[in-house]
Design a protein around this motif. Structure first.
Motif, PDB file in Angstrom:
ATOM      1  N   GLN A 143       0.843  -1.200   0.000  1.00  0.00           N
ATOM      2  CA  GLN A 143       0.000   0.000   0.000  1.00  0.00           C
ATOM      3  C   GLN A 143       0.883   1.257   0.000  1.00  0.00           C
ATOM      4  OE1 GLN A 143      -2.942   0.188   3.115  1.00  0.00           O
ATOM      5  NE2 GLN A 143      -3.522   2.264   2.592  1.00  0.00           N
ATOM      6  N   GLU A 144       1.950   1.232   0.781  1.00  0.00           N
ATOM      7  CA  GLU A 144       2.881   2.367   0.816  1.00  0.00           C
ATOM      8  C   GLU A 144       3.493   2.615  -0.556  1.00  0.00           C
ATOM      9  OE1 GLU A 144       5.723   3.187   4.137  1.00  0.00           O
ATOM     10  OE2 GLU A 144       5.108   1.148   4.706  1.00  0.00           O
ATOM     11  N   VAL A 145       3.896   1.539  -1.234  1.00  0.00           N
ATOM     12  CA  VAL A 145       4.485   1.656  -2.569  1.00  0.00           C
ATOM     13  C   VAL A 145       3.452   2.242  -3.534  1.00  0.00           C
ATOM     14  CG1 VAL A 145       5.428   0.386  -4.548  1.00  0.00           C
ATOM     15  CG2 VAL A 145       6.147  -0.229  -2.222  1.00  0.00           C
ATOM     16  N   CYS A 146       2.240   1.691  -3.514  1.00  0.00           N
ATOM     17  CA  CYS A 146       1.176   2.165  -4.408  1.00  0.00           C
ATOM     18  C   CYS A 146       0.844   3.628  -4.155  1.00  0.00           C
ATOM     19  CB  CYS A 146      -0.076   1.307  -4.250  1.00  0.00           C
ATOM     20  SG  CYS A 146       0.110  -0.385  -4.853  1.00  0.00           S
ATOM     21  N   ASP A 147       0.754   4.012  -2.881  1.00  0.00           N
ATOM     22  CA  ASP A 147       0.446   5.400  -2.547  1.00  0.00           C
ATOM     23  C   ASP A 147       1.537   6.345  -3.064  1.00  0.00           C
ATOM     24  OD1 ASP A 147      -1.953   4.718  -1.311  1.00  0.00           O
ATOM     25  OD2 ASP A 147      -1.121   4.809   0.724  1.00  0.00           O
ATOM     26  N   LEU A 148       2.786   5.968  -2.877  1.00  0.00           N
ATOM     27  CA  LEU A 148       3.894   6.795  -3.360  1.00  0.00           C
ATOM     28  C   LEU A 148       3.853   6.915  -4.885  1.00  0.00           C
ATOM     29  CD1 LEU A 148       6.568   8.359  -3.034  1.00  0.00           C
ATOM     30  CD2 LEU A 148       7.735   6.148  -3.095  1.00  0.00           C
ATOM     31  N   LEU A 149       3.678   5.785  -5.572  1.00  0.00           N
ATOM     32  CA  LEU A 149       3.628   5.814  -7.040  1.00  0.00           C
ATOM     33  C   LEU A 149       2.485   6.696  -7.525  1.00  0.00           C
ATOM     34  CD1 LEU A 149       4.354   2.066  -7.888  1.00  0.00           C
ATOM     35  CD2 LEU A 149       5.933   4.010  -8.059  1.00  0.00           C
ATOM     36  N   ALA A 150       1.305   6.524  -6.933  1.00  0.00           N
ATOM     37  CA  ALA A 150       0.134   7.305  -7.354  1.00  0.00           C
ATOM     38  C   ALA A 150       0.368   8.803  -7.147  1.00  0.00           C
ATOM     39  CB  ALA A 150      -1.105   6.844  -6.588  1.00  0.00           C
ATOM     40  N   ARG A 151       0.924   9.171  -6.010  1.00  0.00           N
ATOM     41  CA  ARG A 151       1.186  10.595  -5.740  1.00  0.00           C
ATOM     42  C   ARG A 151       2.174  11.181  -6.745  1.00  0.00           C
ATOM     43  NH1 ARG A 151       1.624   8.876  -0.453  1.00  0.00           N
ATOM     44  NH2 ARG A 151       3.887   9.140  -0.516  1.00  0.00           N
ATOM     45  N   GLU A 152       3.256  10.446  -6.992  1.00  0.00           N
ATOM     46  CA  GLU A 152       4.280  10.941  -7.916  1.00  0.00           C
ATOM     47  C   GLU A 152       3.764  10.994  -9.348  1.00  0.00           C
ATOM     48  OE1 GLU A 152       7.394  12.299  -7.473  1.00  0.00           O
ATOM     49  OE2 GLU A 152       6.816  12.305  -5.364  1.00  0.00           O
ATOM     50  N   ILE A 153       3.003   9.999  -9.749  1.00  0.00           N
ATOM     51  CA  ILE A 153       2.452  10.010 -11.107  1.00  0.00           C
ATOM     52  C   ILE A 153       1.494  11.193 -11.254  1.00  0.00           C
ATOM     53  CG2 ILE A 153       1.039   8.785 -12.803  1.00  0.00           C
ATOM     54  CD1 ILE A 153       2.176   6.140 -11.519  1.00  0.00           C
ATOM     55  N   ASP A 154       0.599  11.373 -10.295  1.00  0.00           N
ATOM     56  CA  ASP A 154      -0.335  12.506 -10.331  1.00  0.00           C
ATOM     57  C   ASP A 154       0.408  13.836 -10.377  1.00  0.00           C
ATOM     58  OD1 ASP A 154      -2.789  11.276 -10.511  1.00  0.00           O
ATOM     59  OD2 ASP A 154      -3.365  11.671  -8.431  1.00  0.00           O
ATOM     60  N   ARG A 155       1.443  13.964  -9.577  1.00  0.00           N
ATOM     61  CA  ARG A 155       2.202  15.220  -9.494  1.00  0.00           C
ATOM     62  C   ARG A 155       2.939  15.505 -10.805  1.00  0.00           C
ATOM     63  NH1 ARG A 155       5.217  14.328  -4.871  1.00  0.00           N
ATOM     64  NH2 ARG A 155       3.477  15.133  -3.668  1.00  0.00           N
ATOM     65  N   ASN A 156       3.467  14.459 -11.435  1.00  0.00           N
ATOM     66  CA  ASN A 156       4.295  14.639 -12.621  1.00  0.00           C
ATOM     67  C   ASN A 156       3.537  14.533 -13.942  1.00  0.00           C
ATOM     68  OD1 ASN A 156       7.336  14.868 -11.770  1.00  0.00           O
ATOM     69  ND2 ASN A 156       6.356  13.459 -10.338  1.00  0.00           N
ATOM     70  N   LEU A 157       2.332  13.999 -13.893  1.00  0.00           N
ATOM     71  CA  LEU A 157       1.477  13.940 -15.085  1.00  0.00           C
ATOM     72  C   LEU A 157       0.118  14.569 -14.747  1.00  0.00           C
ATOM     73  CD1 LEU A 157       2.087  10.280 -16.402  1.00  0.00           C
ATOM     74  CD2 LEU A 157       3.188  12.386 -17.176  1.00  0.00           C
ATOM     75  N   PRO A 158       0.104  15.853 -14.400  1.00  0.00           N
ATOM     76  CA  PRO A 158      -1.137  16.474 -13.926  1.00  0.00           C
ATOM     77  C   PRO A 158      -2.262  16.486 -14.958  1.00  0.00           C
ATOM     78  CG  PRO A 158       0.535  18.143 -14.331  1.00  0.00           C
ATOM     79  CD  PRO A 158       1.205  16.802 -14.474  1.00  0.00           C
ATOM     80  N   GLU A 159      -1.919  16.444 -16.236  1.00  0.00           N
ATOM     81  CA  GLU A 159      -2.939  16.461 -17.277  1.00  0.00           C
ATOM     82  C   GLU A 159      -3.496  15.067 -17.594  1.00  0.00           C
ATOM     83  OE1 GLU A 159       0.974  15.706 -19.243  1.00  0.00           O
ATOM     84  OE2 GLU A 159       0.283  16.901 -17.572  1.00  0.00           O
ATOM     85  N   ALA A 160      -2.929  14.045 -16.980  1.00  0.00           N
ATOM     86  CA  ALA A 160      -3.360  12.669 -17.260  1.00  0.00           C
ATOM     87  C   ALA A 160      -4.677  12.339 -16.558  1.00  0.00           C
ATOM     88  CB  ALA A 160      -2.280  11.685 -16.835  1.00  0.00           C
ATOM     89  N   GLU A 161      -5.477  11.542 -17.236  1.00  0.00           N
ATOM     90  CA  GLU A 161      -6.697  10.970 -16.644  1.00  0.00           C
ATOM     91  C   GLU A 161      -6.270   9.656 -16.006  1.00  0.00           C
ATOM     92  OE1 GLU A 161     -10.696   8.618 -18.134  1.00  0.00           O
ATOM     93  OE2 GLU A 161      -9.353   9.489 -19.616  1.00  0.00           O
ATOM     94  N   ASN A 162      -6.782   9.371 -14.817  1.00  0.00           N
ATOM     95  CA  ASN A 162      -6.453   8.070 -14.248  1.00  0.00           C
ATOM     96  C   ASN A 162      -7.712   7.350 -13.807  1.00  0.00           C
ATOM     97  OD1 ASN A 162      -6.699   9.295 -11.467  1.00  0.00           O
ATOM     98  ND2 ASN A 162      -5.652   7.432 -10.908  1.00  0.00           N
ATOM     99  N   PHE A 196       9.831  -3.793 -10.738  1.00  0.00           N
ATOM    100  CA  PHE A 196       9.084  -4.280  -9.578  1.00  0.00           C
ATOM    101  C   PHE A 196       9.629  -3.650  -8.304  1.00  0.00           C
ATOM    102  CE2 PHE A 196       8.050  -7.557 -12.603  1.00  0.00           C
ATOM    103  CZ  PHE A 196       6.736  -7.851 -12.301  1.00  0.00           C
ATOM    104  N   PHE A 197       8.703  -3.351  -7.390  1.00  0.00           N
ATOM    105  CA  PHE A 197       9.055  -2.823  -6.080  1.00  0.00           C
ATOM    106  C   PHE A 197       8.391  -3.662  -4.999  1.00  0.00           C
ATOM    107  CE2 PHE A 197       8.813   1.024  -8.843  1.00  0.00           C
ATOM    108  CZ  PHE A 197      10.154   1.360  -8.821  1.00  0.00           C
ATOM    109  N   ASN A 198       9.148  -3.952  -3.933  1.00  0.00           N
ATOM    110  CA  ASN A 198       8.592  -4.675  -2.786  1.00  0.00           C
ATOM    111  C   ASN A 198       8.584  -3.848  -1.515  1.00  0.00           C
ATOM    112  OD1 ASN A 198       7.896  -7.519  -3.586  1.00  0.00           O
ATOM    113  ND2 ASN A 198       9.911  -7.262  -4.524  1.00  0.00           N
ATOM    114  N   ASP A 199       9.195  -2.673  -1.590  1.00  0.00           N
ATOM    115  CA  ASP A 199       9.236  -1.793  -0.432  1.00  0.00           C
ATOM    116  C   ASP A 199       9.378  -0.361  -0.944  1.00  0.00           C
ATOM    117  OD1 ASP A 199       9.722  -1.895   2.717  1.00  0.00           O
ATOM    118  OD2 ASP A 199      10.985  -0.304   1.858  1.00  0.00           O
ATOM    119  N   VAL A 200       8.789   0.568  -0.214  1.00  0.00           N
ATOM    120  CA  VAL A 200       8.824   1.968  -0.616  1.00  0.00           C
ATOM    121  C   VAL A 200      10.258   2.491  -0.721  1.00  0.00           C
ATOM    122  CG1 VAL A 200       8.589   2.985   1.682  1.00  0.00           C
ATOM    123  CG2 VAL A 200       7.577   4.140  -0.275  1.00  0.00           C
ATOM    124  N   SER A 201      11.171   1.924   0.042  1.00  0.00           N
ATOM    125  CA  SER A 201      12.574   2.353   0.005  1.00  0.00           C
ATOM    126  C   SER A 201      13.251   2.038  -1.334  1.00  0.00           C
ATOM    127  CB  SER A 201      13.361   1.717   1.152  1.00  0.00           C
ATOM    128  OG  SER A 201      13.448   0.322   0.970  1.00  0.00           O
TER     129      SER A 201
END
Length: 130
Positions: free
Chosen positions: A17-36, A90-95
């Motif tokens: 969940q931590e990994v997914c949350d980080l990815l989602a935040r960064e993708i949203d921040r860096n692709l603000p015009e994208a529909e998700n 692939f990521f298994n940890d937010v680090s």
């Protein structure tokens, strides 16, 4: 962010969940015009209706996939298929998520795109958009 994406992330075990949350935040921040939205059961971001980046939970961990990633020329991105130009990591940890890499990949995702939204119409043939 689409509420279904938040729900997808919440349904992952805590470390993922931590990994997914980080990815989602960064993708949203860096692709603000994208529909998700949730597409084929996992979160995907689209630029002008074209799938660009998404992630999913698989046996090896959280797979971050770029539809046109094979052309990014990035050592950390594993090119899965030459025909469809995708590449992933692939990521298994937010680090394990290096934000500088992720931001660079997201920039390339805007600059390098193949036309996936018309792939059926073109009978499986991809054409470069950017």
């Amino acid at each position: 962010m689409h509420p279904d994406v938040l729900k997808y992330n919440e349904n992952q075990e805590p470390k993922y969940q931590e990994v997914c949350d980080l990815l989602a935040r960064e993708i949203d921040r860096n692709l603000p015009e994208a529909e998700n939205k949730i597409w084929h059961a996992h979160p995907v971001w689209f630029l002008d209706g074209n799938p660009t980046v998404g992630y999913s939970k698989e046996k090896p961990g959280i797979r971050l996939m770029f539809w046109s990633g094979a052309d990014f020329e990035e050592a950390r991105l594993n090119v899965v298929g030459k025909k469809f130009k995708d590449a992933s990591v692939f990521f298994n940890d937010v680090s394990e998520v290096k934000k500088s890499d992720l931001r660079r990949w997201l920039k390339k995702a805007q600059e390098i795109q193949w036309n996936y939204k018309d792939i059926v119409k073109r009978k499986g043939r991809l054409e470069r958009l950017k």
